[in-house]
Design an enzyme around this catalytic site. Structure first.
Site, short mmCIF file in Angstrom:
data_model
loop_
_atom_site.label_atom_id
_atom_site.label_comp_id
_atom_site.label_asym_id
_atom_site.label_seq_id
_atom_site.Cartn_x
_atom_site.Cartn_y
_atom_site.Cartn_z
N CYS A 168 9.70 8.44 -1.66
CA CYS A 168 8.60 6.73 -1.85
C CYS A 168 7.54 6.64 -1.35
O CYS A 168 6.74 5.87 -2.51
CB CYS A 168 9.81 5.62 -0.49
SG CYS A 168 9.72 6.70 0.52
N GLY B 11 13.73 2.98 4.99
CA GLY B 11 13.34 5.11 3.64
C GLY B 11 14.68 5.65 4.07
O GLY B 11 14.39 6.39 4.07
N HIS C 105 5.56 0.85 3.15
CA HIS C 105 5.07 1.70 3.67
C HIS C 105 3.35 1.24 3.20
O HIS C 105 2.77 1.32 1.82
CB HIS C 105 5.08 3.02 2.54
CG HIS C 105 6.76 3.72 2.96
ND1 HIS C 105 7.83 3.15 3.88
CD2 HIS C 105 7.19 5.09 1.79
CE1 HIS C 105 7.96 4.07 3.31
NE2 HIS C 105 8.56 4.71 2.50
#
Lengths: 365, 365, 365, 365
Positions: C155, C187, C255
């Site tokens: 990710c 995540g 993120h």
């Protein structure tokens, strides 16, 4: 630290868990207790504590505990202990604690398993240490080998009953009590406890078993002994109706409760000022007994509109003091107020340590 | 987008604030409304909206609003508007809104200032759109130049009354209602709103004026018209006692409320299943009227123990649906339940837009 | 929804997990795919999906998935699938996915197990869909029964490489790249994922294996094919040095990465404006191919000092767009910038779905 | 508490703000200092401190400060003070502090205004207390009436340079230093500080002026005196390149920094073990001088992969100790590591108090 002839030897069951870690912190450099034995699962037994535990406290692991070699939770390893603190999970606590009692050991337990037995004191040490006196009766009638158990109350119950005690003593019994709790996540432990994704930017309006515990335990903590002075007489629903709604909130430590209550005696309902003064003036018996951890100020009455707040107020009197704010009249019952207590201190391990201090002060250990 | 002869011309007061930004988002590409005028403080007037506003929404600023030149909040700039949405702060709303009304403009306002006037509808559009009918009587008796105002309710009141409406319709009036709220911070706006240091790892057990709003507004939203059909007859404390305890919690959007209630008719109290079915079956009038934003499912009844949760459930029906969980019996009153509503949609700007859709559907604009 | 002769039949492995749930959401009402098979552990097999899964998404469980009876993750149950999406944990993915490939099935996997094989495309669909072309060569040289696998990248790598691709295309290769990540907790999944007590009022400056993944995968995603056009030639450390420092932060989704980079060609280093324009002008191939989920704007360049922010910017282009802000000169390397990407969309399941759309557009399924 | 002839008389400027409140806490019951004067804005002057301040600390307001009557920030009110701590905002600090100096008062200031003057020491007390020695030279050359000022460094700079000092002392100068910070919100004060809606479930990748402060102040704190020993010779960019990227994160207290560094001497780069041992063995001069607040362990080197963490590690040595973890080789520079420091203690007011302790120990006050 050791060598003092007055110190009691103590051990901890479930020492690697979150409650166990708190016991170890609170028992470090304690004037009354000498921590000698740490019990945990067979997986941990044989290792030094520092290697067995995933230490997750904000204080460093006390050096005296770090090198203790962990043992299994069997009575023979705890034979020298004057009192054993149990932070065991409910899945294991029932049988292990019973085994310890049967072997003449005295337990102060945070587990729920024995709380509802009629001859077991369920104690919030700043509220009902007098319930410990039943142990005298109980000990007198039993063989020397049998130990006793004292149960620490559920965390959210502890904070709730703290201000109720002086109110009931002064103004008579309540007949209705409601609480909506906003409970910190530390109460759920850390393996895994509350998942982060469940509690970030979120509320979980449910904690398994919690509402029932509050509604039941309140009726025991505030109850009298029976006629024979050897069992507790739970308050009935007719005497006291309790309704709880429990929520998990994104707070690390500190349970907040929005409480409303009504006094039974409808003719002598106190004023808001009388309620606040009663709370301010309350000095718990543990403090009068000179117990080391007892709060100097049991109930902190806050006058600012927006207090108590968990981040700011949870550490009053090292977490043994309870804060009460927003005492005001209620359109439905008599009064509303907000109560804040530190769930891992007065709501768990800290209560256990103070209970043991009281047991020592009363000559029960 | 424009050009449709059916579309109503609308404007927004307080367009740069958090409620104003929400109005702009919800009015973007709206089938009923054509957003033409944005009003803000003199400091912003004369600038393009994109330069005047500190846009803080999770959706991008709609391109049709970006280039509108902001005007001052004066009636002459809004003369073409069929309805004007007000997101003004209470400090300014009172006089500005009155000025607009006096100049024949129709206002749907999120501000508290006019909510308590006896001839002003206080409307949660999924609950009491019938209260808007008073505007017909009112208009008939007044000069052509005078506009009207409809007030959006307080955010935590909106969520609370949504499930009450079908219950009261089916099982008769309540006589006691208690709510403890866990309110999101978006309700406080963003300049500065709730300081981060006050809400991180914390609860603030107080929101200024909020408890009084809930206790008062509930009695208006659920009340009937007077005999002359031109004013609202607030429920009295004897008819309905309401007690609220309000908390700010670390949640971005979505107000959670722990509610308990009692029906007046003690002989025909419904069962838990009857309560749940009543909520499930409720279809709000706004949906029946075919309003664009009306929720298909007004009340979502959740059966999982740990729901509703704000992060997971706040967006039901685009924030116009209300979620209810944990419907169960209460030891003190009749029922306990947890209600979740989206405070910036059904609790603020979204309600305003749906109210305007209803006004259009009813021919009131 | 079904019946369209153009739709490809698809299945999901690990359907009850967090990645699996996202696949189901993204495949609901999808114009290219018809979701027919859901695989999970033997414990879930035989149950309806609605009963097997602990659904934890902010959108409701799609009704077409709710009633699918879950099967075990065995190839025979997926025989009709044109492509199978794998959200399996790494503990199981290796052998199950290999088994599916051996049985002629085509996999798009979020697991790490096959990412480093030299003949397996590791694809960020807005970056290197050309890597999928290797499948043509590969398929030509192999028996009909053997399926292929395409791996979704890690990710945090996905967000990082998105803006690098157009920069490298236009200004030549980088020789140094550093990133410090601030990664969302979604995540880590939710059983249990990141414990709440670890992430409330806290940072965890470590994510197991993550730094190595970023440092390795970046070199594959940006690499060319070998001479035979049947394997990937990883960039060497001499060609590109990558250094990552990874943190878990109290953010639900999105993120954030603080990146610095240096171009290899020291004589033609672009200006800040050239970098920003290059990013703004980039149109990913997936969009040119007309793929349903491809972002219209691949890279959103933000000019405000304090952006991108995860809560505000993570949903650009439904989570398939990447935001870049604070592009500025760096005293040590050439440029610093902040990159934000949606970790469960472009960083996981969303990438998988878009990869499959590209496979279909390219005639590879 | 008073009466001790050895105690220095001290005052606090900006006493009602967040830094001022911290000064008051740290100066309560201090063995070296007797807090006598509290200065704030004219609005607060004349009130008792308890009435003037909105006290927002987790510890109770010290009783000795509660009743002090607040004065305006004018030198005449502080004439008896041996040292005055300034927690003033930068908007006011420049002129007020200069006025105090001109009137012969000695200031230890948390404001940025005087930090960059070549003859003003910019001191992190666990790092460069030797810089205070310049005051001897300075005092000798000036009239008796002129006071001096010592500046506390920026909070994120303080934590960063703490481990650099022993490394540079032992292994020679650095030539490249990069840091990406994850900074707590308490650093922004509380009126209003960081808005809650900006920081809940969010990151703000920008703090105004912060990156420049780190990049500049590091070069002063690590620099030598000039030849005349009366000014500081800032390190040049050729000597040391510093690059900072600063983020605000949802953490109450404790700045985390992901750091990478390179030593200038390429032939004698130490090993990871040498770096860790150097950090472990460092004893700061303030401790050697016996200062009350000096940390016993200046740098705590943590071996667990996932530490330091702000919630768990920020209070080492009462917030005066700095934690370093994850020391490892870096593919780009020499080493990467994670540094954690308590931003309101060693990063602000705590540094000020320890600086004053050093001034006293050195006979400079």
């Amino acid at each position: 630290m050791s060598g003092s002839t007055n110190k009691k030897i103590v051990g901890v069951l479930g020492a690697t868990g979150s409650v166990g870690q708190r016991f170890i912190l609170l028992l470090s450099n304690h004037p009354d207790f000498d921590l000698k034995v740490l019990g945990a699962s067979p997986r941990s037994a044989g290792k030094k504590y520092i290697d067995a535990a995933n230490w997750k406290q904000t204080d460093l692991l006390p050096s005296n505990a770090a090198d203790i070699v962990v043992v299994e939770c069997k009575p023979e390893h705890f034979a020298d202990c004057d009192v054993v603190f149990s932070g065991l999970d409910a899945d294991y606590a029932g049988s292990i604690e019973q085994d310890f009692i049967n072997n003449g050991l005295n337990i102060v337990s945070n587990a729920k398993n024995h709380r509802r037995l009629p001859d077991v004191p369920l104690v919030v040490p700043i509220v009902n240490p007098d319930h410990l006196d039943i142990l005298k009766n109980r000990k007198a009638t039993q063989g020397k080998k049998k130990g006793f158990i004292v149960c620490i109350s559920n965390c959210s119950t502890a904070g709730l009953v703290a201000p109720l005690k002086p109110l009931v003593e002064k103004f008579g019994p309540l007949d209705i009590l409601t609480t909506t709790t906003l409970q910190a996540i530390s109460g759920a432990g850390f393996s895994p406890g509350v998942p982060g994704i469940d509690i970030l930017d979120n509320i979980v309006p449910y904690i398994g078993g919690e509402e029932d515990k509050i509604e039941w335990e309140t009726k025991k903590i505030l109850c009298p002994l029976n006629a024979n002075k050897n069992e507790f007489d739970l308050l009935t629903n007719d005497e006291l109706k309790v309704s709880a709604q429990c929520n998990r909130v994104p707070v690390s430590d500190g349970h907040t409760e929005c409480v409303a209550l009504r006094f039974k005696d409808r003719k002598n309902v106190p004023s808001v000022e009388q309620v606040k003064n009663c709370l301010k003036e309350y000095v718990c018996d543990a403090y009068k007994l000179g117990c080391h951890s007892a709060p100097k100020q049991t109930i902190h009455v806050l006058e600012q509109n927006d207090r108590p707040q968990p981040r700011l107020d949870r550490n009053r009197d090292n977490g043994y003091g309870v804060s009460v704010g927003r005492v005001r009249e209620d359109p439905v019952l008599d009064f509303k107020m907000v109560i804040l207590s530190h769930n891992t201190i007065i709501g768990a391990a800290g209560s256990g340590v103070l209970i043991a201090e009281i047991l020592k002060a009363k000559g029960l250990i």
